[in-house]
Design an enzyme around this catalytic site. Structure first.
Site, PDB file in Angstrom:
ATOM      1  N   SER A  52      -6.303  -5.884   0.657  1.00 50.43           N
ATOM      2  CA  SER A  52      -6.897  -4.849  -0.216  1.00 50.43           C
ATOM      3  C   SER A  52      -5.976  -4.732  -1.420  1.00 50.43           C
ATOM      4  O   SER A  52      -4.806  -5.126  -1.349  1.00 50.43           O
ATOM      5  CB  SER A  52      -6.945  -3.520   0.538  1.00 50.43           C
TER       6      SER A  52
ATOM      7  N   TYR B  31      -2.904   2.812   6.147  1.00 45.25           N
ATOM      8  CA  TYR B  31      -3.720   1.693   5.650  1.00 45.25           C
ATOM      9  C   TYR B  31      -2.935   0.852   4.640  1.00 45.25           C
ATOM     10  O   TYR B  31      -2.846  -0.372   4.775  1.00 45.25           O
ATOM     11  CB  TYR B  31      -4.994   2.256   5.020  1.00 45.25           C
TER      12      TYR B  31
END
Ligand SMILES: NC(=O)C1=CN([C@@H]2O[C@H](COP(=O)(O)OP(=O)(O)OC[C@H]3O[C@@H](n4cnc5c(N)ncnc54)[C@H](OP(=O)(O)O)[C@@H]3O)[C@@H](O)[C@H]2O)C=CC1
Ligand SMILES: CCCCCCCCCCCCCCCC(=O)OCC(=O)COP(=O)(O)O
Length: 345
Positions: free
Chosen positions: A214, A227
């Site tokens: 990401s 995350y």
């Protein structure tokens, strides 16, 4: 498959050639000629015909290259039951790959298989995918799953580590067990799977490992600690891997997208481990997963090492973090206050 040269006028173009006496690109040239004749027939000027011709030519070269890289190849996709993984399954299937779809829910995986079973492309030989069900966060079972995966076709050409989970919460309110759980699914799971399959790729001297990271693997934003940490770790691990396995002829691609329109936010966990269960506006307004899946296919086709799929602002943030970290930290601190409704001093 070898690489040869097709001559168009005075220009030599590199195209895949199956054997010296059989040129698979021949039908492509015929098709191009037919389309050009049709365009000239409807009175389009020579410049426009040239431009369209060039575009068609590039597309044909791309398709031939994709076929060369993916036709009949064994491709494993984790998290194939939904979102980006499902779209990757669709595009790799259409490119002629032999898929092994992984996830925790056999029923949902089977639905993807049923959809792909009936979908065949006239020009491409396609295969009914296999499935392997396991939980990536249980690293002890991942090695067993790898054995199942290897049983399907005897080897793996491409491993797409896509499965993942997101998180929302303030560090102050987050149990360490949640930090660990997210790390298990997003980092230790893919690491365990990669390391279980890697020796077989090294032995064959061929293989491509893809990981869906990401943009949060490159910049850390507030209230995403678990995350962002898992994605930063992912970036680092697969960068190390790329350097270490190049000498065996293996390739590694790290894909770092911005928001994608999937169920990621709905499935995210919060600081106490409960489900967040909200479709965030940012997620809903994200990129079409089909486009991202095509970018993954392109990364495999052209062996791209590091792909950042974001708009200009997140791209600027990535550069700011490296070139002017103080400014980046200021923007993030201000973002953190704003999210909690705290006014700047
Ligand atoms: N959506 C976005 O905005 C972005 C997503 N990404 C990344 O894309 C990847 C795919 O996510 P996306 O499609 O968006 O989200 P989804 O929630 O739609 O898909 C996540 C997939 O991961 C699988 N999965 C989750 N936990 C586990 C587990 N413990 N073991 C095995 N499989 C698991 C799920 O399968 P099942 O539940 O059936 O087991 C599901 O198929 C993730 O790595 C995510 O971080 C990156 C940038 C942006
Ligand atoms: C002096 C000029 C300063 C300009 C700085 C611009 C700073 C802009 C901040 C941009 C932050 C971008 C965050 C993007 C997050 C993202 O796309 O994440 C993708 C995901 O993985 C989604 O996960 P999530 O669970 O968070 O939805």
């Amino acid at each position: 498959m070898k690489t040869g040269f097709a001559k168009v006028g005075e220009v030599e173009l590199e195209c895949p050639v199956q054997s010296p006496d059989l040129d698979p690109t021949e039908h492509l040239w015929d098709e191009l000629e037919r389309r050009m004749e049709r365009l000239v027939g409807v009175g389009v000027g020579p410049l426009a015909v040239g431009a369209v011709g060039l575009l068609l030519l590039l597309r044909m070269i791309h398709r031939a290259k994709r076929k060369q890289v993916l036709q009949d190849k064994v491709v494993v996709i984790t998290g194939a039951s939904s979102g980006l993984g499902k779209e990757c399954a669709r595009v790799f299937h259409a490119a002629g790959a032999r898929l092994i779809l992984c996830g925790r829910d056999q029923k949902r995986l089977q639905e993807v298989v049923e959809e792909l079973r009936v979908k065949t492309d006239g020009n491409t030989k396609t295969y009914t995918p296999c499935t392997v069900t396991f939980d990536l966060s249980d690293t002890a079972t991942v090695a067993k799953a790898a054995v199942e995966i290897l049983k399907c076709h005897g080897h793996v050409d491409v491993l797409v580590n896509n499965a993942g989970i997101s998180y929302r919460g303030s560090i102050l309110d987050t149990h360490v067990s949640v930090q660990k759980d997210v790390m298990d699914t997003n980092y230790f799971g893919p690491v365990a799977l990669t390391q279980a399959i890697l020796p077989y790729m090294v032995e064959r001297g061929a293989g491509h490992i893809v990981v869906i990271s990401s943009v949060q693997g490159k910049i850390a934003i507030p209230y995403r600690s678990a995350y962002a940490a898992s994605k930063h770790a992912t970036q680092a691990y697969f960068d190390c891997l790329r350097a270490e396995v190049e000498r065996f002829g293996l390739h590694v691609s790290v894909i770092s997208p911005g928001y994608i329109r999937t169920n990621l936010s709905l499935n995210a966990v919060t600081g106490d481990g409960s489900k967040y269960g909200v479709m965030d506006k940012t997620t809903a307004a994200g990129r079409d997963p089909v486009d991202v899946a095509h970018a993954v296919l392109k990364a495999v086709t052209y062996r791209q090492k590091d792909v950042l799929l974001v708009g200009p602002l997140p791209a600027l943030a990535v550069y700011l973090r490296t070139l002017w970290p103080a400014a980046f930290f200021r923007v993030m601190a201000s973002r953190a206050k704003k999210e909690k409704g705290i006014k700047e001093q």
